[in-house]
Design an enzyme around this catalytic site. Structure first.
Site, short mmCIF file in Angstrom:
data_model
loop_
_atom_site.label_atom_id
_atom_site.label_comp_id
_atom_site.label_asym_id
_atom_site.label_seq_id
_atom_site.Cartn_x
_atom_site.Cartn_y
_atom_site.Cartn_z
N PHE A 90 0.86 -1.19 0.00
CA PHE A 90 0.00 0.00 0.00
C PHE A 90 0.89 1.24 0.00
CE2 PHE A 90 -3.45 2.76 0.96
CZ PHE A 90 -4.63 2.03 0.79
N SER A 124 -0.01 -2.00 5.71
CA SER A 124 0.69 -1.91 7.00
C SER A 124 -0.01 -2.72 8.08
CB SER A 124 0.76 -0.45 7.44
OG SER A 124 1.56 0.27 6.52
N ALA A 148 3.66 2.86 4.83
CA ALA A 148 3.32 4.29 4.76
C ALA A 148 1.81 4.41 4.92
CB ALA A 148 3.77 4.88 3.42
N VAL A 149 1.40 4.89 6.07
CA VAL A 149 -0.03 5.09 6.30
C VAL A 149 -0.33 6.57 6.11
CG1 VAL A 149 -1.97 4.60 7.84
CG2 VAL A 149 0.15 3.27 8.05
N ASP A 153 -10.13 10.31 4.43
CA ASP A 153 -11.25 11.13 4.90
C ASP A 153 -11.86 10.60 6.19
OD1 ASP A 153 -10.96 12.72 2.67
OD2 ASP A 153 -12.31 11.47 1.46
N HIS A 156 -10.22 5.57 9.37
CA HIS A 156 -9.51 4.35 9.01
C HIS A 156 -7.99 4.48 9.27
CE1 HIS A 156 -9.39 0.47 6.96
NE2 HIS A 156 -8.31 0.87 6.32
N PHE A 181 10.24 -0.26 13.85
CA PHE A 181 9.06 0.42 13.30
C PHE A 181 9.47 1.45 12.26
CE2 PHE A 181 5.41 3.46 13.78
CZ PHE A 181 4.43 2.59 13.33
N1 LIG Z 1 -4.79 3.11 4.03
C1 LIG Z 1 -3.63 2.46 4.18
C2 LIG Z 1 -3.58 1.08 4.33
N2 LIG Z 1 -4.72 0.38 4.35
C3 LIG Z 1 -4.77 -1.01 4.12
C4 LIG Z 1 -4.57 -1.82 5.38
O1 LIG Z 1 -3.22 -1.79 5.75
C5 LIG Z 1 -4.94 -3.27 5.16
O2 LIG Z 1 -4.19 -3.81 4.10
C6 LIG Z 1 -6.41 -3.47 4.86
O3 LIG Z 1 -7.19 -2.85 5.84
C7 LIG Z 1 -6.75 -4.98 4.85
O4 LIG Z 1 -6.48 -5.59 6.10
N3 LIG Z 1 -2.39 0.47 4.45
C8 LIG Z 1 -1.22 1.17 4.44
O5 LIG Z 1 -0.14 0.61 4.55
N4 LIG Z 1 -1.27 2.53 4.30
C9 LIG Z 1 -2.44 3.19 4.18
O6 LIG Z 1 -2.43 4.45 4.06
C1 LIG Z 2 -5.52 4.92 5.94
C2 LIG Z 2 -6.35 4.32 4.85
O1 LIG Z 2 -6.65 3.17 4.81
C3 LIG Z 2 -6.93 5.26 3.87
O2 LIG Z 2 -6.83 4.77 2.56
C4 LIG Z 2 -8.37 5.43 4.23
O3 LIG Z 2 -8.91 6.42 3.47
P1 LIG Z 2 -10.38 6.92 3.83
O4 LIG Z 2 -10.35 7.32 5.27
O5 LIG Z 2 -10.60 8.11 2.93
O6 LIG Z 2 -11.30 5.79 3.57
#
Ligand SMILES: Nc1c(NC[C@H](O)[C@H](O)[C@H](O)CO)[nH]c(=O)[nH]c1=O
Ligand SMILES: CC(=O)[C@@H](O)COP(=O)(O)O
Length: 223
Positions: A90, A124, A148-149, A153, A156, A181
């Site tokens: 991601f 992540s 990288a998170v 909006d 999440h 980390f």
């Molecule tokens: N939004 C981001 C995610 N989201 C995906 C989650 O990590 C996960 O793969 C999904 O919820 C299924 O379990 N992951 C990142 O690494 N960075 C993001 O910004």
């Molecule tokens: C951190 C995430 O998973 C991100 O993609 C969620 O985005 P949103 O809050 O706009 O659904």
């Protein structure tokens, strides 16, 4: 300077600054410049000195004391150390750069390519379960976790970021292998890119330094 043990830095201080920008630099509180008598115990391999060093990010800051042994990782005995890097796909545009920084740093400290494995997970959130599993195999000296998170909006972001952080911590505690980390938690893509080789450095590279420091600490002083 590429092959100096961290402990040796104490012996040379206060020498002129290092040519490498990643090897810890040494600084002293004014008026506290020491005349160290440093011994090295073959039994514990701990550093015994009349100094106490308090770390200031990557460099020790001196205050005085006596008879206390200090243990810290080394940056000169990295050959043979084995690392797993668990990387989230991601936001791969960012995580690839963090990974490049990490690998470059491992190599700079003489970690061999064949001792580095890269394990890709979807996001992540999936990092911790694999990090713990890999740690428990006993095949690695440290597990470097990269992701990288980036805030969206909804809430999440908080769930993923907090789960990744506490999960990586748990992976280390449960496996007994240092799990580092290297997951960015950013408000936007700009912030992330700045930390993946941009204006704010490369956090993947910094995390690799931490991985080396913890791996050598465990290997040399705990076993
Ligand atoms: N939004 C981001 C995610 N989201 C995906 C989650 O990590 C996960 O793969 C999904 O919820 C299924 O379990 N992951 C990142 O690494 N960075 C993001 O910004
Ligand atoms: C951190 C995430 O998973 C991100 O993609 C969620 O985005 P949103 O809050 O706009 O659904």
């Amino acid at each position: 300077m590429t092959s100096m043990a961290a402990s040796e830095l104490f012996l040379r201080i206060p020498s002129s600054s290092s040519s490498s920008n990643s090897i810890p630099k040494v600084a002293f509180i004014s008026g506290c410049e020491p005349k160290p008598t440093v011994t090295f115990s073959p039994k514990t391999r701990g550093l015994s000195t009349n100094l106490v060093s308090r770390r200031n990010r990557r460099g020790p800051v001196c205050v005085a004391s006596a008879g206390i042994r200090h243990f810290r990782g080394s940056f000169s005995k990295c050959q043979g150390l084995r690392f797993a890097v668990v990387v989230a796909q991601f936001n791969e545009v960012v995580t690839k750069l963090l990974l490049e920084g990490a690998v470059e740093t491992f190599k700079r400290y003489s970690v061999r390519e064949e001792d580095i494995e890269v394990w890709w997970v979807p996001g992540s959130f999936e990092i911790p379960v694999l990090a713990q599993k890999l740690g428990k195999t006993g095949k690695y000296d440290a597990i470097l976790c990269i992701g990288a998170v980036i805030r969206g909006d909804t809430t999440h972001y908080d769930a993923v970021a907090n789960s990744a952080a506490s999960g990586v911590l748990s992976a280390g505690l449960n496996s007994g292998v240092p799990c580092i980390f290297g997951v960015l938690t950013c408000d936007d893509m700009d912030q992330a890119l700045n930390r993946a080789g941009g204006k704010a450095g490369n956090k993947g590279s910094e995390a690799a330094v931490t991985a080396i420091e913890m791996a050598t600490m465990f290997q040399e002083h705990i076993g």
